[in-house]
Design a protein around this motif. Sequence first.
Motif, PDB file in Angstrom:
ATOM      1  N   PRO A   1      -1.742 -20.318  -5.065  1.00  0.00           N
ATOM      2  CA  PRO A   1      -2.205 -21.044  -6.240  1.00  0.00           C
ATOM      3  C   PRO A   1      -3.032 -22.256  -5.805  1.00  0.00           C
ATOM      4  CG  PRO A   1       0.008 -21.789  -5.700  1.00  0.00           C
ATOM      5  CD  PRO A   1      -0.430 -20.850  -4.591  1.00  0.00           C
ATOM      6  N   PHE A   2      -3.945 -22.654  -6.673  1.00  0.00           N
ATOM      7  CA  PHE A   2      -4.619 -23.944  -6.498  1.00  0.00           C
ATOM      8  C   PHE A   2      -3.933 -24.886  -7.472  1.00  0.00           C
ATOM      9  CE2 PHE A   2      -8.235 -26.940  -6.977  1.00  0.00           C
ATOM     10  CZ  PHE A   2      -8.473 -27.191  -5.636  1.00  0.00           C
TER      11      PHE A   2
ATOM     12  N   ARG B   1     -11.733 -30.057  -2.415  1.00  0.00           N
ATOM     13  CA  ARG B   1     -10.677 -29.112  -2.050  1.00  0.00           C
ATOM     14  C   ARG B   1     -11.023 -27.723  -2.564  1.00  0.00           C
ATOM     15  NH1 ARG B   1      -5.419 -28.966  -4.348  1.00  0.00           N
ATOM     16  NH2 ARG B   1      -5.994 -30.550  -5.871  1.00  0.00           N
ATOM     17  N   ALA B   2     -11.497 -27.679  -3.798  1.00  0.00           N
ATOM     18  CA  ALA B   2     -11.825 -26.388  -4.410  1.00  0.00           C
ATOM     19  C   ALA B   2     -12.969 -25.717  -3.652  1.00  0.00           C
ATOM     20  CB  ALA B   2     -12.200 -26.581  -5.877  1.00  0.00           C
ATOM     21  N   ARG B   3     -13.961 -26.529  -3.233  1.00  0.00           N
ATOM     22  CA  ARG B   3     -15.112 -25.967  -2.514  1.00  0.00           C
ATOM     23  C   ARG B   3     -14.638 -25.238  -1.265  1.00  0.00           C
ATOM     24  NH1 ARG B   3     -17.728 -30.373  -2.148  1.00  0.00           N
ATOM     25  NH2 ARG B   3     -18.943 -30.136  -4.065  1.00  0.00           N
ATOM     26  N   ALA B   4     -13.734 -25.881  -0.536  1.00  0.00           N
ATOM     27  CA  ALA B   4     -13.214 -25.255   0.704  1.00  0.00           C
ATOM     28  C   ALA B   4     -12.514 -23.924   0.374  1.00  0.00           C
ATOM     29  CB  ALA B   4     -12.244 -26.211   1.396  1.00  0.00           C
ATOM     30  N   LYS B   5     -11.788 -23.901  -0.720  1.00  0.00           N
ATOM     31  CA  LYS B   5     -11.073 -22.664  -1.074  1.00  0.00           C
ATOM     32  C   LYS B   5     -12.039 -21.577  -1.562  1.00  0.00           C
ATOM     33  CE  LYS B   5      -7.339 -24.428   0.234  1.00  0.00           C
ATOM     34  NZ  LYS B   5      -6.819 -24.033   1.561  1.00  0.00           N
ATOM     35  N   PHE B   6     -13.100 -21.988  -2.256  1.00  0.00           N
ATOM     36  CA  PHE B   6     -14.087 -20.989  -2.700  1.00  0.00           C
ATOM     37  C   PHE B   6     -14.779 -20.360  -1.489  1.00  0.00           C
ATOM     38  CE2 PHE B   6     -14.665 -23.470  -6.945  1.00  0.00           C
ATOM     39  CZ  PHE B   6     -13.521 -22.861  -7.464  1.00  0.00           C
TER      40      PHE B   6
ATOM     41  N   ALA C   1       0.841  -1.201   0.000  1.00  0.00           N
ATOM     42  CA  ALA C   1       0.000   0.000   0.000  1.00  0.00           C
ATOM     43  C   ALA C   1       0.876   1.251   0.000  1.00  0.00           C
ATOM     44  CB  ALA C   1      -0.923  -0.011   1.216  1.00  0.00           C
ATOM     45  N   ASP C   2       1.913   1.251   0.830  1.00  0.00           N
ATOM     46  CA  ASP C   2       2.801   2.422   0.903  1.00  0.00           C
ATOM     47  C   ASP C   2       3.491   2.688  -0.432  1.00  0.00           C
ATOM     48  OD1 ASP C   2       2.131   2.774   3.501  1.00  0.00           O
ATOM     49  OD2 ASP C   2       3.996   1.961   4.349  1.00  0.00           O
ATOM     50  N   ALA C   3       3.840   1.622  -1.141  1.00  0.00           N
ATOM     51  CA  ALA C   3       4.545   1.805  -2.422  1.00  0.00           C
ATOM     52  C   ALA C   3       3.585   2.249  -3.522  1.00  0.00           C
ATOM     53  CB  ALA C   3       5.246   0.513  -2.823  1.00  0.00           C
ATOM     54  N   GLY C   4       2.277   2.175  -3.258  1.00  0.00           N
ATOM     55  CA  GLY C   4       1.314   2.705  -4.218  1.00  0.00           C
ATOM     56  C   GLY C   4       0.621   1.673  -5.092  1.00  0.00           C
ATOM     57  N   PHE C   5       0.704   0.393  -4.732  1.00  0.00           N
ATOM     58  CA  PHE C   5      -0.005  -0.616  -5.525  1.00  0.00           C
ATOM     59  C   PHE C   5      -1.511  -0.482  -5.341  1.00  0.00           C
ATOM     60  CE2 PHE C   5       4.154  -2.513  -5.639  1.00  0.00           C
ATOM     61  CZ  PHE C   5       4.183  -3.060  -6.915  1.00  0.00           C
ATOM     62  N   ASP C   6      -2.256  -0.816  -6.413  1.00  0.00           N
ATOM     63  CA  ASP C   6      -3.721  -0.811  -6.317  1.00  0.00           C
ATOM     64  C   ASP C   6      -4.227  -2.059  -5.597  1.00  0.00           C
ATOM     65  OD1 ASP C   6      -4.029   1.578  -7.866  1.00  0.00           O
ATOM     66  OD2 ASP C   6      -3.603   0.395  -9.669  1.00  0.00           O
ATOM     67  N   GLY C   7      -3.560  -3.194  -5.872  1.00  0.00           N
ATOM     68  CA  GLY C   7      -4.062  -4.432  -5.281  1.00  0.00           C
ATOM     69  C   GLY C   7      -2.960  -5.443  -5.072  1.00  0.00           C
ATOM     70  N   ILE C   8      -3.354  -6.600  -4.523  1.00  0.00           N
ATOM     71  CA  ILE C   8      -2.377  -7.677  -4.299  1.00  0.00           C
ATOM     72  C   ILE C   8      -2.993  -9.028  -4.649  1.00  0.00           C
ATOM     73  CG2 ILE C   8      -1.113  -6.486  -2.460  1.00  0.00           C
ATOM     74  CD1 ILE C   8      -2.649  -8.243  -0.441  1.00  0.00           C
ATOM     75  N   GLU C   9      -2.117  -9.997  -4.897  1.00  0.00           N
ATOM     76  CA  GLU C   9      -2.505 -11.410  -4.969  1.00  0.00           C
ATOM     77  C   GLU C   9      -2.122 -12.009  -3.635  1.00  0.00           C
ATOM     78  OE1 GLU C   9      -0.379 -13.719  -7.922  1.00  0.00           O
ATOM     79  OE2 GLU C   9      -0.132 -11.968  -9.183  1.00  0.00           O
ATOM     80  N   ILE C  10      -3.018 -12.730  -3.017  1.00  0.00           N
ATOM     81  CA  ILE C  10      -2.626 -13.423  -1.782  1.00  0.00           C
ATOM     82  C   ILE C  10      -2.082 -14.793  -2.144  1.00  0.00           C
ATOM     83  CG2 ILE C  10      -3.443 -14.411   0.382  1.00  0.00           C
ATOM     84  CD1 ILE C  10      -4.734 -11.932   0.971  1.00  0.00           C
ATOM     85  N   PHE C  11      -0.835 -14.998  -1.779  1.00  0.00           N
ATOM     86  CA  PHE C  11      -0.163 -16.275  -1.993  1.00  0.00           C
ATOM     87  C   PHE C  11      -0.542 -17.152  -0.797  1.00  0.00           C
ATOM     88  CE2 PHE C  11       4.016 -18.685  -1.948  1.00  0.00           C
ATOM     89  CZ  PHE C  11       3.828 -19.331  -3.152  1.00  0.00           C
ATOM     90  N   GLU C  12      -1.180 -18.263  -1.070  1.00  0.00           N
ATOM     91  CA  GLU C  12      -1.806 -19.053   0.000  1.00  0.00           C
ATOM     92  C   GLU C  12      -0.911 -19.313   1.216  1.00  0.00           C
ATOM     93  OE1 GLU C  12      -3.184 -23.305  -0.702  1.00  0.00           O
ATOM     94  OE2 GLU C  12      -5.027 -22.292  -0.093  1.00  0.00           O
ATOM     95  N   PRO C  13       0.358 -19.716   1.014  1.00  0.00           N
ATOM     96  CA  PRO C  13       1.186 -19.996   2.194  1.00  0.00           C
ATOM     97  C   PRO C  13       1.307 -18.791   3.128  1.00  0.00           C
ATOM     98  CG  PRO C  13       2.215 -20.892   0.228  1.00  0.00           C
ATOM     99  CD  PRO C  13       1.047 -20.070  -0.244  1.00  0.00           C
TER     100      PRO C  13
END
Length: 628
Positions: A62-63, A80-85, A22-34
Amino acid sequence: MRTSIATVCLSGTLEEKMRACADAGFDGIEIFEPDLLVSPSSPEQIRALADTLGLTLDLYQPFRDFEGVEAPLLEANLDRARAKFELMNRLGIETMLLCSNVGTATIDDDAAAADQLRRLGELAAGYGVKVAYEALAWGRYVNDFEHAQRIVDLADHPQIGTCLDSFHILSRGWDPAAIEKIPAEKIFFVQLADAPELSLDVLSWSRHYRVFPGEGAFDLVRFMAHLVRSGYNGPVSLEIFNDVFRQTAEDRTAVDAMRSLIWLEERTASYLKEHDGGTHYPMSLATLPSVAEPTGFNFAEVKAGNPDAVSALLYQLGFSFAGGHRTKPVQLWTSGAARVIINGQQAGGMEPGISALGLDVQDPQAAASRAVQLRARPVSRRSQADEQVLQAVFAPDSTEVFLCEATADGTAAWADEFGPAVQQGPGGTAGQPAQPLISAIDHINLSQPWQHFDEAVLFYESTLSLTPIASQEVPSPMGLVRSQVMRSADGGVRLALNIAPLIVESGPGGGEYPQHVAFTSTDLVATARQAAERGLQFLPVPANYYEDLAARFRLNPGFLAELQELNLLYDRDGDGEFLHFYTGTVGNVFFEVVERRGGYEGYGAPNAPVRLASQYLASRGEPKRKAG
Ligand SMILES: O=C(O)c1ccc(O)c(O)c1
Ligand SMILES: [Mg+2]
């Protein structure tokens, strides 16, 4: 252009990473699951933090290992996908990244994979989420983005689309022009990474050596141009797996990352303007104040609480004292257009040492504004009302880079702040005027901490339009030194960036490594003779070197003897010749004088190991020989 970045790019906790982005000015992020799995924050808290920081959560990733499997495994994968959704609903994330199967696929059949993706799409629809299918370069059956796209087309489900990742496309040599054939609404997400050229298996290359755009060898401008032409207008996200970035301060890496995207956006805009004229595309691209390359060095500044050791070297090289500053403990020494400032105010750290460099630019205001928009930190130095207001920014290694007005006659606009120019020898003694054989600054060599090397290359390329030349590796007793020259097209500005060997971190300089300014001479032998008469201690060059020179080049014996007598080094390149010598080191700085003959463009690279070994010996006192 919407900017985004994967949390895997940075060090720290998920919360620290988010703040840095946020400080660097990005609009958004991808959350890396780990990163989420190890966080004490609930998905709802992460969502709230993103809101507070003004960040959109663009992707959950990633899935893995979903498609191309037998029926029972497919059912387990859908569970597995259902839980992630469900998790994504709590996070408020709409898009999930699905990597092509690398582990469990047993069915190499596009229609079967497409059927399974369609099942996933039907499930995703119930959660209002979308799945972006990405061909990993090492996918079991799917490792090519066009192949992934064919499967997406066959799946023919509104929740199923493609994720394009420049690494997987360019590392395999796939032609990014095919991106233009993909319907824009089917490109669900785009990840960007650059990488250096390496002969390495593609998985190791991807997981450890990705770098930010502009820091590697991929043509990301052309990649972006194809993407823009496709009509895509979603986030452009950095996904950089890099061992060094993951262990350096996250706020700094986030700024480096943002700089790379701002620069790439601008380069893409100008590429498209040149190739496609005024064609309008959905993605709008911001531009920056465009600046011409710097035309030359305006000055080099050496910090020194006590100026005597540095002024003695300059005097010996034939420089004249051009006066003290009117209001500050600062001296100016000149020879021709070479100007060296010795600054008693900037003292600190290992000194004497190079603290600043000045570059001649057409429009200092525009150049500074460009650099600041590229997230360079401005320098604020005290100045009196009637003094020149100088524009400057910090380079990644904290060297201050001044953007100076180029004058038609090659003088410095600020020079009249100095005076009077009483002829002066070392330590304020009366000196004899010298022959000003040195005419200019040829290049400046700055040592870089290893962890900021890629950042430095991008900094000089993006802010100052310097171009990186193929890097070299120079053996030294302290390790293999990577050397990267950044230069302007006409050679008016040349910077050599060397990685400081790790061993110096524990040495007496506390991690600092000697840096130098190289001056151009019109007559190197005469410069050396004059310097010798004035008492200069040259960096000694071993006799073995001259025997090798004699073997490599057919040099006139008288000339060879003169080289050896004066500790001069020699190199040849086609018709060009290069003569140079080095002074001893004082504190953290030394000087070099070079003479380029017949269009020689290099830096005497074959001689660099001789210099490094000789400096190593000098830093350790007299060479120790075995008693015997
Ligand atoms: O290396 C990987 O596993 C990996 C995961 C997700 C990605 O988007 C990717 O490009 C690589
Ligand atoms: Mg990726």
